[in-house]
Motif scaffolding. Structure first.
Motif, short mmCIF file in Angstrom:
data_model
loop_
_atom_site.label_atom_id
_atom_site.label_comp_id
_atom_site.label_asym_id
_atom_site.label_seq_id
_atom_site.Cartn_x
_atom_site.Cartn_y
_atom_site.Cartn_z
N VAL A 20 0.86 -1.20 0.00
CA VAL A 20 0.00 0.00 0.00
C VAL A 20 0.89 1.24 0.00
CG1 VAL A 20 -2.00 -1.04 1.14
CG2 VAL A 20 -0.19 -0.02 2.54
N VAL A 21 0.32 2.34 -0.44
CA VAL A 21 1.07 3.59 -0.44
C VAL A 21 0.40 4.59 0.49
CG1 VAL A 21 1.86 3.19 -2.80
CG2 VAL A 21 -0.16 4.63 -2.41
N ALA A 22 1.18 5.56 0.96
CA ALA A 22 0.68 6.47 1.98
C ALA A 22 -0.18 7.57 1.37
CB ALA A 22 1.86 7.09 2.73
N ALA A 23 -1.40 7.22 0.98
CA ALA A 23 -2.32 8.23 0.47
C ALA A 23 -3.74 7.73 0.66
CB ALA A 23 -2.06 8.48 -1.02
N GLU A 24 -4.61 8.63 1.07
CA GLU A 24 -6.00 8.24 1.29
C GLU A 24 -6.63 7.75 0.00
OE1 GLU A 24 -7.91 10.89 4.13
OE2 GLU A 24 -9.77 10.64 2.99
N SER A 25 -6.20 8.34 -1.12
CA SER A 25 -6.75 7.93 -2.42
C SER A 25 -6.18 6.59 -2.86
CB SER A 25 -6.37 8.98 -3.47
OG SER A 25 -4.93 8.99 -3.60
N GLY A 26 -5.09 6.18 -2.24
CA GLY A 26 -4.43 4.94 -2.65
C GLY A 26 -3.57 5.11 -3.89
N ALA A 27 -3.48 6.35 -4.41
CA ALA A 27 -2.73 6.58 -5.65
C ALA A 27 -1.33 7.11 -5.34
CB ALA A 27 -3.48 7.56 -6.53
N LEU A 28 -0.36 6.58 -6.08
CA LEU A 28 1.03 6.95 -5.84
C LEU A 28 1.27 8.45 -6.02
CD1 LEU A 28 3.70 5.56 -5.09
CD2 LEU A 28 4.24 5.46 -7.52
N VAL A 29 0.52 9.04 -6.95
CA VAL A 29 0.73 10.46 -7.24
C VAL A 29 0.42 11.33 -6.02
CG1 VAL A 29 -1.61 10.90 -8.13
CG2 VAL A 29 0.33 12.27 -8.98
N ASP A 30 -0.42 10.83 -5.12
CA ASP A 30 -0.76 11.60 -3.93
C ASP A 30 0.19 11.37 -2.76
OD1 ASP A 30 -2.92 12.80 -5.19
OD2 ASP A 30 -4.24 11.12 -4.72
N THR A 31 1.28 10.67 -2.99
CA THR A 31 2.28 10.48 -1.94
C THR A 31 3.44 11.45 -2.16
OG1 THR A 31 3.66 8.88 -3.11
CG2 THR A 31 1.75 8.01 -1.93
N LEU A 32 4.39 11.39 -1.25
CA LEU A 32 5.54 12.29 -1.34
C LEU A 32 6.66 11.75 -2.22
CD1 LEU A 32 5.82 13.24 2.45
CD2 LEU A 32 4.82 14.61 0.60
N ILE A 33 6.45 10.60 -2.85
CA ILE A 33 7.57 9.97 -3.57
C ILE A 33 8.05 10.83 -4.74
CG2 ILE A 33 6.25 8.60 -5.25
CD1 ILE A 33 8.29 6.28 -4.53
N GLU A 34 9.37 10.82 -4.93
CA GLU A 34 9.97 11.50 -6.07
C GLU A 34 10.88 10.52 -6.78
OE1 GLU A 34 11.20 15.84 -4.66
OE2 GLU A 34 11.26 14.31 -3.08
N VAL A 35 11.14 10.79 -8.03
CA VAL A 35 11.92 9.83 -8.81
C VAL A 35 13.36 9.73 -8.30
CG1 VAL A 35 12.64 11.42 -10.64
CG2 VAL A 35 12.28 8.98 -11.16
N SER A 36 13.80 10.73 -7.56
CA SER A 36 15.16 10.68 -7.02
C SER A 36 15.25 9.88 -5.72
CB SER A 36 15.65 12.11 -6.77
OG SER A 36 14.72 12.77 -5.92
N ASP A 37 14.09 9.44 -5.19
CA ASP A 37 14.10 8.67 -3.94
C ASP A 37 14.77 7.31 -4.14
OD1 ASP A 37 12.71 10.68 -2.82
OD2 ASP A 37 10.85 9.57 -2.47
N ARG A 38 15.40 6.86 -3.09
CA ARG A 38 16.00 5.53 -3.15
C ARG A 38 14.91 4.47 -3.36
NH1 ARG A 38 20.71 2.64 -1.36
NH2 ARG A 38 20.51 0.80 -2.68
N ALA A 39 13.76 4.69 -2.73
CA ALA A 39 12.68 3.70 -2.80
C ALA A 39 12.22 3.45 -4.24
CB ALA A 39 11.49 4.15 -1.97
N ALA A 40 12.43 4.43 -5.11
CA ALA A 40 11.97 4.27 -6.49
C ALA A 40 12.89 3.35 -7.29
CB ALA A 40 11.88 5.64 -7.15
N HIS A 41 14.05 3.05 -6.71
CA HIS A 41 15.05 2.31 -7.49
C HIS A 41 15.47 1.00 -6.88
CE1 HIS A 41 15.61 5.85 -10.06
NE2 HIS A 41 15.39 6.52 -8.94
N VAL A 42 14.84 0.62 -5.81
CA VAL A 42 15.35 -0.51 -5.04
C VAL A 42 14.62 -1.83 -5.34
CG1 VAL A 42 13.85 -0.26 -3.02
CG2 VAL A 42 16.23 -0.99 -2.71
N CYS A 43 13.52 -1.75 -6.04
CA CYS A 43 12.71 -2.95 -6.25
C CYS A 43 13.49 -4.01 -7.04
CB CYS A 43 11.43 -2.58 -7.00
SG CYS A 43 10.32 -3.97 -7.20
N PRO A 44 13.57 -5.23 -6.52
CA PRO A 44 14.35 -6.27 -7.19
C PRO A 44 13.63 -6.85 -8.41
CG PRO A 44 13.33 -7.19 -5.22
CD PRO A 44 13.01 -5.71 -5.23
N VAL A 45 12.33 -6.58 -8.51
CA VAL A 45 11.54 -7.08 -9.64
C VAL A 45 10.93 -5.89 -10.37
CG1 VAL A 45 11.06 -9.31 -8.56
CG2 VAL A 45 9.54 -7.39 -8.12
#
Ligand SMILES: Cc1cc2nc3c(=O)[nH]c(=O)nc-3n(C[C@H](O)[C@H](O)[C@H](O)COP(=O)(O)O)c2cc1C
Ligand code: SF4
Ligand code: SF4
Ligand code: FES
Lengths: 237, 597
Positions: free
Chosen positions: A177-202
Motif C-alpha cells: 500500500v502507499v501512503a495516500a487516502e486515495s491509494g494513488a502513488l501520485v498523492d504520496t511524497l515519492i519522487e523519482v530521485s528517492d532511493r525507494a523508487a530504485h530498489v525494487c528487485p523485480v
C-alpha cells in the motif's frame, strides 16, 4: 586478538562478530541466494531464499549472526532444491509474464530462478487480481510482480524518511500500500530521485520513460549471472 | 469523537490497535479519512495505520452490519453442525456469508476458534459470546436481528458461559488468599525467587515449555556485561492471554475464576525482575471478560497490591494494563504479540535477540502464559515442594486441559503431568475414539495404539487443547480443516508459510474431493517438509503437522480417496471459464469444457 572463523561448505572463513552469516559470506566472496536482503538495509528475513543449514539446523543467513565455529552448508542439492521451490512459490503467487516485462534481464527474481536452474513454475498459479497504478508522472507501480520483500518499504522509511510504502493485509492477502487516502502513488511524497523508487528487485516499481534504454540481450543478468552480479552489489560495487 | 477515543487510550502510538478497536465499534469500520486523521494525531506513517486495519480480522475497511455475527469455525464446532447453522442464518436473513446486507442490518462471518469448544456451537455477536447454538435459536435470532432488537433484550441464557471444571488439582482447587504469595516474595531476594521457581521445575504452559525461572533470570540479569537488575532499565511483564490454539479454553476459565492468581503471579515476576509495567494481552474473542478483569485489578489497587509502594514497600511500583487483540492467532507467538502491543501488525520478529533482552519497545520483557503465572503465584505461596509432589521429574505439577469433541463430559480437567491419555479419555467419557488431537493442530494427532502415551514435556507436550474424535469422524476432513486454519492465520511475512500453507490447502482439497492421485501425496509430503523447515516462526513450522501426522497414522484413509491414474491436473479448465461465462451471460453446453484424466 584471535580471528573468529566459521566454515561454509567446509571452507573456513573469518568474520567480524557484528556480521550476519550473509555478510560474512559476501565479504569472503561466497554467494548465498537472496532476494529480500540488500547490504544497504536492515536485514528483514522474509523471502527465505537464503536458507542455509547451520550446525545441522535450517536458518536464514541474512538474519542469523555469525558465530565462532558454525558449520554452514550453503551450496547443497537439498538447499538448492528447497530454494527452487521457494522461488517457484514467488512466481505462482504473483503474475510474472517475463517476456512482456520491461525489466526482463534486470530482474533479480528471474535471474535467481535461472541461477537455480528453475525450469517451470511447478505449482499451480494463483493468478491473483493485483493493481496497476500509473498515476504518478515518473513512477509506475505494477503490483502483479511484487514479491513483498519490503525493500521499498525500508528504503522509503529509513533512507528517504517518507514511509511512502507499507505492507497491509495478512497471509495471501498481503499487499503493498502507499501512503495516500486515495491509494494513488501520485498523492504520496515519492519522487523519482528517492532511493525507494530504485530498489525494487523485480518489475513492480518502474521508472517511466526509461523502459528500453538498454535492449534485451545487453542487460545486467544477460551478461553476469546473478551470482557474480549480486556479490558485486553486496561487496559494495 | 475521534479525539475522545484517542485521549482515552493516552494518545500514544503504541495504542494504535486499541484505538482502532474502539473506532471499529463506533463506526462499524475504519473509514479511510479516519486512518489519515489517526496517522496525523499519533505521528505515524499512514501506511502503518492501514497495515494494522487490514491485518486484524476484527477490524475492517468496509462496514460490517449493525449486528455482526461471527460463527466459531473450529473443527469441534463443525462436529456440532456450526457450518449448517451459519448457512441457515444467512439464508433466513438473506445475506451471503462474509458480506454485509445492503441495509447494513447484519453481516455474518466465520471466525477461528472462539475458545468455547466445550459449549459450542459458538458465535460472537458484536463481541458478545453466544454458546450452545441450535436450530431454534437460529430461527429466533434471525427474527431478533430483523426486528433490530437490542442485544440486552435477547434471552440471557444465550450468553451464558460455563466454566465446566470437571477435575481440579493444584491450581484450580481452593483459593489462594489475596496477596499471600506476594507477601512471601517480598521477604526474598530476586535470586531466591528465581531459585524457588527453579526448584519447582515450572516450565512454560503455553506450549514451548521453556523453564520459567531461567526466563525470569535472563530478563533480570540482562546481556553479558550488564549489571544484573540494573534499576535504570525498564523491564516489562507480559501475560499471554491470546489463547488462539483451536480447542483450548483453559486460559479463559483461569481468567474467569482465578484471575487474582494470574495478577499475583505477574506481580511476583515484576518484583523479581524489577518491572514497573505489566500487560495482559487478551484475545479479542474474550473481550466479554474485560470488565471483570478491570474490576479485579481495581480491587488489587485498593488493597495496595498494585500501584505505587506495593504492600508499603518503598519503591515497589507495578501496575497492569490490559490490551485487546483483534482476531489474529499469530499474536499468540510472543514476538508477534509484542509487535501487536506496540500497535503494529503481528509479524513475528527475527531472533536473536529474544524478548527477554529485546522485547516491548526493545526492553527486556518476560512473556508467559496465563497458566504459568497462576502456577508461579501458588508456588511462591506454598513452596516448590508442594508443586514437586505432583507430576514427573521432567514435568512437575499439573496441566490444565481443555477437553472437547466426541466425549460425554467436555470441559476443564486439571491432571497431574505424566498421566496417560487413556486415563483422561476414561474420565471424560470418550468410548473407543478414533484419535485425539493433543495440543491443538500445532501439536500431535494420536491414534488408538498411542493412548497409553503420557502427557508431559518428555512425551506429549501440550498447551492444553485436547480434541477427541470418534470412529465416525473423517480424519482427512479434520486434517483439511486444520490446514485451512493455518493458511487463514498465516501472517504472510515469509514466503514458505504464506504461499506454502495455501498450496497445502489446495492439495488437501483436491485429495479430499476425490481428485487426488498418488503423485499428489508425494507432492504434499515434499511441500510439507519445505514449509516446516524454512518457515520463519512456529506457525509455519507446525502448519503441516495435521496432514503429515494423519497421513502417517491413517494412510489408508488418504489412499481410498485417490484416483488410480498417476496425474490429475491441478488446474480446473472448466472452472477457469466461469468468469467469461458470467461476462457473456452464457450457460450453454458449448460454454463448458470437459476434462478427462
Ligand atoms: C503461532 C503461535 C501461537 C502461539 N499462541 C500462544 C498462545 O495463544 N498463548 C500462549 O501462552 N503461548 C502461545 N504461543 C507460545 C508463545 O510464543 C510463548 O512461547 C509463550 O507465551 C511463552 O510462555 P510460557 O513460557 O509461559 O509458555 C504461541 C506460539 C506460536 C508459534
Ligand atoms: S514493490 Fe518491489 S521492493 Fe516493494 S515490496 Fe514489492 S517487490 Fe519488494
Ligand atoms: S511462518 Fe507464517 S506466521 Fe510465521 S512469520 Fe512466516 S508467514 Fe508469518
Ligand atoms: S534474503 Fe534472507 S530471508 Fe530473504
Amino acid at each position: 586478538m584471535d580471528q573468529k572463523t566459521l566454515t561454509i561448505d567446509g571452507v573456513e572463513l573469518s568474520f567480524d562478530p557484528r556480521q550476519t552469516i550473509m555478510e560474512a559470506a559476501a565479504a569472503a566472496g561466497v554467494y548465498i541466494p537472496h532476494l529480500c536482503h540488500h547490504p544497504d538495509f536492515k536485514p528483514h528475513g522474509s523471502c527465505k531464499l537464503c536458507t542455509v543449514k547451520v550446525n545441522g539446523r535450517f536458518a536464514s543467513a541474512c538474519t542469523l549472526p555469525a558465530a565462532e565455529g558454525q558449520e554452514v552448508l550453503n551450496k547443497t542439492l537439498e538447499l538448492n532444491q528447497l530454494r527452487t521451490r521457494i522461488t517457484q512459490m514467488l512466481f505462482v503467487e504473483g503474475n510474472h509474464f517475463c517476456p512482456g516485462c520491461e525489466i526482463s534481464g534486470h530482474c533479480k527474481l528471474q535471474a535467481t530462478a535461472y541461477g537455480l536452474g528453475m525450469l517451470d513454475s511447478h505449482f499451480p498459479h494463483f493468478y491473483p487480481a493485483r493493481r496497476v497504478d500509473a498515476s504518478h508522472p515518473d513512477i509506475m507501480l505494477d503490483l502483479d510482480r511484487c514479491i513483498l520483500c519490503e525493500l521499498c518499504v525500508r528504503a522509503s522509511r529509513d533512507m528517504d524518511g517518507k514511509s511512502v510504502f507499507g505492507i497491509a493485509g495478512r497471509g495471501m492477502e498481503s499487499h503493498l500500500v502507499v501512503a495516500a487516502e486515495s491509494g494513488a502513488l501520485v498523492d504520496t511524497l515519492i519522487e523519482v530521485s528517492d532511493r525507494a523508487a530504485h530498489v525494487c528487485p523485480v518489475g513492480a516499481i518502474l521508472i517511466k520513460h526509461t523502459a528500453y534504454e538498454k535492449p534485451i540481450g545487453q542487460r545486467r543478468y544477460d551478461h553476469h549471472p546473478i551470482q557474480a552480479a549480486l556479490l558485486q552489489e553486496d561487496q559494495g560495487d | 469523537m475521534l479525539c475522545e477515543i484517542v485521549d482515552r487510550h493516552g494518545g500514544q502510538a503504541t495504542s494504535l490497535l486499541q484505538i482502532l478497536i474502539d473506532v471499529q465499534m463506533r463506526f462499524r469500520h475504519v473509514p479511510p479519512r479516519i486512518m489519515t486523521a489517526l496517522a496525523g494525531m499519533l505521528h505515524l506513517p499512514r501506511t502503518q495505520v492501514e497495515a494494522v486495519v487490514e491485518f486484524y480480522r476484527f477490524l475492517s475497511v468496509t462496514s460490517v452490519g449493525r449486528f455482526d455475527v461471527r460463527f466459531s469455525d473450529s473443527v469441534t464446532d463443525h462436529l456440532l453442525g456450526s457450518r449448517d447453522l451459519a448457512a441457515r442464518l444467512c439464508q433466513r436473513l438473506g445475506v451471503k456469508l462474509g458480506e454485509t446486507r445492503v441495509d447494513d442490518a447484519v453481516s455474518i462471518h466465520l471466525t477461528s476458534c472462539t475458545g468455547l469448544s466445550d459449549q459450542g456451537p459458538a458465535a460472537l455477536v458484536n463481541g458478545h459470546v453466544l454458546t450452545r447454538l441450535d436450530g431454534d435459536r437460529i430461527v429466533q435470532m434471525a427474527d431478533f436481528i430483523d426486528q433490530g432488537m437490542d442485544l440486552d433484550t435477547w434471552p440471557k441464557n444465550w450468553f451464558k458461559v460455563e466454566d465446566q471444571v470437571q477435575l481440579a488439582g493444584l491450581l484450580l482447587e481452593g483459593e489462594l488468599p489475596l496477596g499471600a504469595s506476594l507477601e512471601r516474595a517480598l521477604t526474598l531476594h530476586p535470586a531466591d525467587i528465581f531459585s524457588e521457581i527453579d526448584r519447582s521445575g515450572l516450565r512454560g504452559r503455553g506450549g514451548a515449555g521453556f523453564k520459567t525461572a531461567a526466563k525470569w533470570r535472563f530478563c533480570y540479569e540482562g546481556e553479558e556485561g550488564a549489571v544484573p537488575g540494573d534499576p535504570t532499565i525498564a523491564r516489562y511483564v507480559v501475560c499471554n492471554a491470546d489463547e488462539g490454539e483451536p480447542g483450548t479454553f483453559k486460559d479463559r476459565v483461569l481468567l474467569s475464576r482465578n484471575a487474582q492468581d494470574v495478577f499475583e503471579g505477574m506481580t511476583v515476576c515484576a518484583k523479581a525482575i524489577g518491572a514497573q509495567h505489566g500487560f495482559i494481552y487478551l484475545r479479542g474473542e474474550y473481550r466479554y471478560l474485560l470488565d471483570s478483569l478491570l474490576r479485579g485489578l481495581k480491587v488489587r489497587r485498593l488493597r495496595g497490591l498494585l500501584g505505587r509502594n506495593i504492600l508499603g514497600v518503598e519503591g515497589f511500583d507495578f501496575d497492569i494494563e490490559i490490551h485487546l487483540g483483534a482476531g489474529a492467532y499469530i499474536c499468540g507467538e510472543e514476538s508477534a504479540l509484542i509487535e501487536s502491543l506496540e500497535g503494529k501488525p503481528g509479524h513475528p520478529r527475527n531472533r536473536p535477540p529474544y524478548p527477554v533482552t529485546h522485547g516491548y519497545l526493545g526492553q527486556p520483557t518476560v512473556v508467559n502464559n496465563v497458566e504459568t503465572f497462576a502456577a508461579a503465584a501458588r508456588i511462591m505461596a506454598y513452596g516448590a515442594d508442594w508443586f514437586l509432589s505432583v507430576g514427573t521429574p521432567e514435568s512437575s505439577g499439573t496441566k490444565i486441559l481443555s477437553v472437547s469433541g466426541d466425549c460425554e463430559r467436555p470441559g476443564i480437567y486439571e491432571v497431574p503431568f505424566g498421566s496417560p491419555v487413556s486415563d483422561l479419555l476414561r474420565r471424560c467419557g470418550a468410548d473407543d475414539p478414533m484419535g485425539v488431537q493433543v495440543g491443538g493442530p500445532s501439536g500431535t494427532f494420536i491414534g488408538p495404539d498411542e493412548f497409553e502415551r503420557i502427557l508431559g514435556f518428555e512425551d506429549l507436550p501440550t498447551g492444553g487443547s485436547m480434541m477427541v474424535f470418534s470412529q465416525a469422524r473423517d480424519v482427512v476432513a479434520i486434517a483439511r480443516s486444520f490446514t485451512h486454519f493455518f493458511a487463514h492465520e498465516s501472517c504472510g511475512f515469509c514466503t514458505p508459510c504464506r504461499v506454502g500453507t495455501s498450496l497445502l490447502g489446495q492439495l488437501i482439497d483436491k485429495i479430499a474431493e476425490g481428485h487426488g492421485t498418488p503423485h499428489d501425496l508425494i507432492e504434499m509430503t515434499q511441500l510439507a517438509a519445505i514449509v516446516k523447515n524454512t518457515s520463519h516462526c512456529g506457525l509455519g513450522q507446525t502448519a503441516a503437522h495435521p496432514l503429515m501426522q494423519t497421513l502417517e497414522r491413517f494412510p489408508e484413509r488418504y489412499q481410498e480417496r485417490l484416483k488410480t491414474l498417476f496425474f490429475e491436473p491441478g488446474f480446473d479448465l472448466d472452472g477457469a471459464l466461469e468468469v467469461s461465462r458470467q461476462m457473456t451471460g452464457r450457460e450453454d453446453a458449448h460454454a463448458h469444457l470437459t476434462q478427462s484424466g
